[in-house]
Write a protein that holds these residues in place. Structure first.
Motif, PDB file in Angstrom:
ATOM      1  N   PHE A 117     -22.358  22.856  28.096  1.00 45.76           N
ATOM      2  CA  PHE A 117     -21.382  21.939  27.479  1.00 45.76           C
ATOM      3  C   PHE A 117     -20.098  21.892  28.310  1.00 45.76           C
ATOM      4  O   PHE A 117     -19.753  22.862  28.986  1.00 45.76           O
ATOM      5  CB  PHE A 117     -21.030  22.403  26.056  1.00 45.76           C
ATOM      6  CG  PHE A 117     -22.177  22.294  25.095  1.00 45.76           C
ATOM      7  CD1 PHE A 117     -22.527  21.066  24.543  1.00 45.76           C
ATOM      8  CD2 PHE A 117     -22.918  23.417  24.757  1.00 45.76           C
ATOM      9  CE1 PHE A 117     -23.600  20.963  23.670  1.00 45.76           C
ATOM     10  CE2 PHE A 117     -23.991  23.313  23.885  1.00 45.76           C
ATOM     11  CZ  PHE A 117     -24.329  22.089  23.348  1.00 45.76           C
TER      12      PHE A 117
ATOM     13  N   ALA B 103     -19.857  21.457  22.189  1.00 38.62           N
ATOM     14  CA  ALA B 103     -20.440  22.299  21.142  1.00 38.62           C
ATOM     15  C   ALA B 103     -19.408  22.486  20.055  1.00 38.62           C
ATOM     16  O   ALA B 103     -18.242  22.747  20.350  1.00 38.62           O
ATOM     17  CB  ALA B 103     -20.822  23.652  21.728  1.00 38.62           C
TER      18      ALA B 103
ATOM     19  N   ALA C 108     -23.656  28.852  23.360  1.00 41.53           N
ATOM     20  CA  ALA C 108     -22.925  27.614  23.629  1.00 41.53           C
ATOM     21  C   ALA C 108     -22.402  27.616  25.067  1.00 41.53           C
ATOM     22  O   ALA C 108     -22.451  26.600  25.772  1.00 41.53           O
ATOM     23  CB  ALA C 108     -21.775  27.464  22.638  1.00 41.53           C
TER      24      ALA C 108
ATOM     25  N   ALA D 166     -20.269  16.247  26.671  1.00 43.51           N
ATOM     26  CA  ALA D 166     -21.075  17.087  25.787  1.00 43.51           C
ATOM     27  C   ALA D 166     -20.249  18.268  25.264  1.00 43.51           C
ATOM     28  O   ALA D 166     -19.654  19.020  26.043  1.00 43.51           O
ATOM     29  CB  ALA D 166     -22.288  17.603  26.545  1.00 43.51           C
TER      30      ALA D 166
ATOM     31  N   LYS E 128     -22.776  18.692  19.529  1.00 43.43           N
ATOM     32  CA  LYS E 128     -23.882  19.507  18.984  1.00 43.43           C
ATOM     33  C   LYS E 128     -23.292  20.609  18.106  1.00 43.43           C
ATOM     34  O   LYS E 128     -22.416  21.358  18.525  1.00 43.43           O
ATOM     35  CB  LYS E 128     -24.677  20.109  20.145  1.00 43.43           C
ATOM     36  CG  LYS E 128     -25.479  21.342  19.791  1.00 43.43           C
ATOM     37  CD  LYS E 128     -26.976  21.128  20.013  1.00 43.43           C
ATOM     38  CE  LYS E 128     -27.790  22.403  19.802  1.00 43.43           C
ATOM     39  NZ  LYS E 128     -27.964  22.840  18.444  1.00 43.43           N
TER      40      LYS E 128
ATOM     41  N   ALA F 282     -23.513  11.570  19.231  1.00 49.68           N
ATOM     42  CA  ALA F 282     -24.605  12.214  19.979  1.00 49.68           C
ATOM     43  C   ALA F 282     -24.090  13.281  20.950  1.00 49.68           C
ATOM     44  O   ALA F 282     -24.811  14.212  21.284  1.00 49.68           O
ATOM     45  CB  ALA F 282     -25.405  11.148  20.735  1.00 49.68           C
ATOM     46  N   TRP F 283     -22.854  13.129  21.402  1.00 47.43           N
ATOM     47  CA  TRP F 283     -22.323  14.085  22.381  1.00 47.43           C
ATOM     48  C   TRP F 283     -21.882  15.400  21.739  1.00 47.43           C
ATOM     49  O   TRP F 283     -21.507  16.346  22.422  1.00 47.43           O
ATOM     50  CB  TRP F 283     -21.161  13.464  23.168  1.00 47.43           C
ATOM     51  CG  TRP F 283     -20.104  12.792  22.327  1.00 47.43           C
ATOM     52  CD1 TRP F 283     -20.030  11.468  22.024  1.00 47.43           C
ATOM     53  CD2 TRP F 283     -19.000  13.419  21.666  1.00 47.43           C
ATOM     54  NE1 TRP F 283     -18.955  11.224  21.218  1.00 47.43           N
ATOM     55  CE2 TRP F 283     -18.304  12.399  20.988  1.00 47.43           C
ATOM     56  CE3 TRP F 283     -18.523  14.715  21.590  1.00 47.43           C
ATOM     57  CZ2 TRP F 283     -17.160  12.643  20.226  1.00 47.43           C
ATOM     58  CZ3 TRP F 283     -17.381  14.973  20.837  1.00 47.43           C
ATOM     59  CH2 TRP F 283     -16.723  13.946  20.161  1.00 47.43           C
TER      60      TRP F 283
END
Ligand code: TXA
Ligand code: MG
Length: 320
Positions: free
Chosen positions: A290, A247, A285, A245, A263, A260-261
């Motif tokens: 993340f 940012a 963030a 994940a 943002k 999708a991972w």
């Protein structure tokens, strides 16, 4: 902000306590500049090395000579043009200034902030307030009272809440203690504005200096999440692989669907608004869990200099 709060804060400062207060740049952690123990508490609260000098905040230009001497014509021009506001002047210090404030240097950094709460506090206190940004050493500066509480919590005796800071990045620092004025830290008052005011070109101090200017560490203003500064091409190629994940802080609207991972934290493409939002976005963030933060590089135009400086430091890069 009610007057009783300001009076309480001023009384706490007189009693040697620490008060966090809003300025137009970032929140400051204030102590009475004439009280050695109070000043030392700032270093303890921030876990800041003692050789990192502090900025003294004053209410009025008439107080400048209480802290600084040999105030040059250039210094007066800048003070008249930009105070109150996000500019800090470094000048030769008066002999009585506490060495704890100046990190034992012969110079002192002074500024008059323009935030109404900072002004009211300085007027009620009637003295100089030594105040670094109200964060733990090397962390991102706080631009809200909530962020101050997260950074310093019980270490601070009172936090004055003035909402989100208008500018969002720390003041421009200019050294006027030597022959040629030099910018030690870029801020939203630009080199061009300073040059216009003085009628001569003002440059950044690039070489490694003996003055302990801010952010001359490679890592400063940094989130705790692993943070990288990446160009559009680098981001594009990284998106081809799978990552944990992540940012992405960017002022460019993505033109195609993102994995999708990843943002996106959308930033303005106007430097003033970007500066206003940067630290708050970095904090969001950082706190969202993340594994990585990617910050997209910003335009090379000088109006982005201060932002470029802070995102380089947030990612531990000096010359990206
Ligand atoms: O916008 C700001 O400047 C905020 C608000 C609270 O006023 N303050 C701030 O303080 O950013 P701080 O301590 O986080 O950063 C000020 C920097 C210090 O890191 C220090 O290195 C530099 O100013 N400084 C202070 N006195 C100096 C001096 N005599 N010579 C060179 N640099 C100095
Ligand atoms: Mg700071």
């Amino acid at each position: 902000m009610t007057t009783p709060d300001i009076l309480t804060a001023a009384a706490l400062l007189k009693a040697g306590k620490l008060v966090a207060f809003p300025t137009e740049t970032v929140y400051g952690l204030g102590a009475d500049a004439a009280n050695k123990e109070a000043v030392l508490r700032i270093f303890a609260a921030k876990k800041r090395p003692k050789n990192h000098p502090l900025i003294v905040h004053i209410a009025d230009i008439k107080q400048l000579s209480l802290f600084a001497r040999d105030i040059s014509e250039d210094a007066m021009k800048l003070a008249m043009a930009f105070w109150p506001g996000p500019l800090t002047l470094v000048l030769p210090k008066q002999p009585h200034v506490l060495p704890e404030i100046t990190g034992n240097q012969e110079t002192i950094a002074v500024r008059i902030p323009r935030h109404p709460i900072a002004k009211a506090l300085l007027e009620a206190f009637q003295g100089g307030i030594a105040a670094p940004s109200a964060n733990q050493f090397t962390h991102v500066s706080p631009t809200t009272a909530g962020a101050v509480f997260k950074e310093l919590g019980q270490e601070v005796d009172m936090i004055l809440d003035g909402g989100a800071c208008e500018v969002g990045l720390e003041s421009t620092i200019i050294d006027l203690s030597k022959g040629t004025p030099r910018i030690l830290r870029p801020g939203m008052i630009s080199a061009l504005q300073l040059s216009h005011c003085l009628g001569k070109e003002v440059h950044y101090l690039n070489e490694v200096s003996t003055t302990r200017a801010p952010g001359m560490h490679t890592l400063h203003y940094a989130p705790s999440t692993h943070t990288e500064l990446l160009s559009a091409t680098e981001i594009e190629s990284r998106m081809q692989q799978h990552h944990d994940a992540t940012a992405l802080i960017t002022h460019i609207t993505p033109s195609k669907p993102l994995p999708a991972w990843l943002k996106v934290f959308s930033m303005s493409n106007q430097p003033e608004q970007y500066a206003h939002d940067l630290y708050h976005t970095l904090r969001m963030a950082d706190q969202a869990g993340f594994s990585h933060i990617w910050i997209q590089t910003v335009p090379s135009d000088p109006t982005w200099d201060a932002i470029r400086d802070r995102i380089q430091k947030a990612s531990g890069k000096k010359n990206a």
